[in-house]
Scaffold this motif. Sequence first.
Motif, mmCIF file in Angstrom:
data_model
loop_
_atom_site.group_PDB
_atom_site.id
_atom_site.type_symbol
_atom_site.label_atom_id
_atom_site.label_comp_id
_atom_site.label_asym_id
_atom_site.label_seq_id
_atom_site.Cartn_x
_atom_site.Cartn_y
_atom_site.Cartn_z
ATOM 1 N N UNK A 1 0.826 -1.198 0.000
ATOM 2 C CA UNK A 1 0.000 0.000 0.000
ATOM 3 C C UNK A 1 0.860 1.247 0.000
ATOM 4 N N UNK A 2 1.913 1.231 0.808
ATOM 5 C CA UNK A 2 2.855 2.355 0.830
ATOM 6 C C UNK A 2 3.581 2.481 -0.508
ATOM 7 N N UNK A 3 3.989 1.334 -1.079
ATOM 8 C CA UNK A 3 4.687 1.377 -2.369
ATOM 9 C C UNK A 3 3.820 2.047 -3.432
ATOM 10 N N UNK A 4 2.547 1.696 -3.437
ATOM 11 C CA UNK A 4 1.613 2.274 -4.406
ATOM 12 C C UNK A 4 1.476 3.785 -4.184
ATOM 13 N N UNK A 5 1.334 4.162 -2.916
ATOM 14 C CA UNK A 5 1.168 5.585 -2.602
ATOM 15 C C UNK A 5 2.427 6.381 -2.939
ATOM 16 N N UNK A 6 3.586 5.805 -2.677
ATOM 17 C CA UNK A 6 4.840 6.485 -2.992
ATOM 18 C C UNK A 6 4.985 6.663 -4.495
#
Length: 230
Positions: A69-74
Amino acid sequence: MNNYSQNTLENLNTGVLARNRVLRNTYWLLALSMIPTVLGAWLGVQLHLSLFAGSPMIGFVVFMAVAFGFFYAIEKTKNSGLGVAVLLGFTFFMGLMLSRLIEYTLGFSNGAQLIMTAFGGTALIFGAMATVATVSKRDFSGMSKWLFAGLLVIIVASLANIFLQLPALQLTISVVAIAIFSAYILFDVQQVINGGETNYISATLAIYLDVYNVFVNLLSILGIVGGNRD
């Protein structure tokens, strides 16, 4: 002809300056990312946080879901200032995930020394790999397929060891992981130097994960071979 040569030289200089700027910003953001990581680890130790305590497999699934989820947001915010905030949020989360290992290591009488040794060893590995990536004329881009294959092997072996709980297998996994993520530092830094990665937030994320995994596995090894319960 002279105008063509001059324009070519100017373009080369512009490209070099741009790559140097990305590398400089990457290093600054990488250093900054250590602050929320330490804060997250400290908070996790204070709260005795352990995502994997109840069910290791469920904990792993939750961890991967949050991480991706963080990877996508980043990825979505990497071209704005918000991307920096999201990245630092991710490093705080990774600090929380690190707290279980830190708390376990602090249970040794020499735990603080082991942590500092792992930190120093990680810094040395990063410095050595970054230097090689900077000064070497060799192209390391061909390593990517082999490194990815090695990463998959580590993930499978780590999942298996959640159930097997074999110290010898954990030691082997950690040794191989240090080698692979050290090589990833070399690869990812050179990607920036050669212009393969032009976004400093993406570059920081990649190198942060390399450094984080080197530290975790180095600390695991030190705990196994050098931890003192006396």
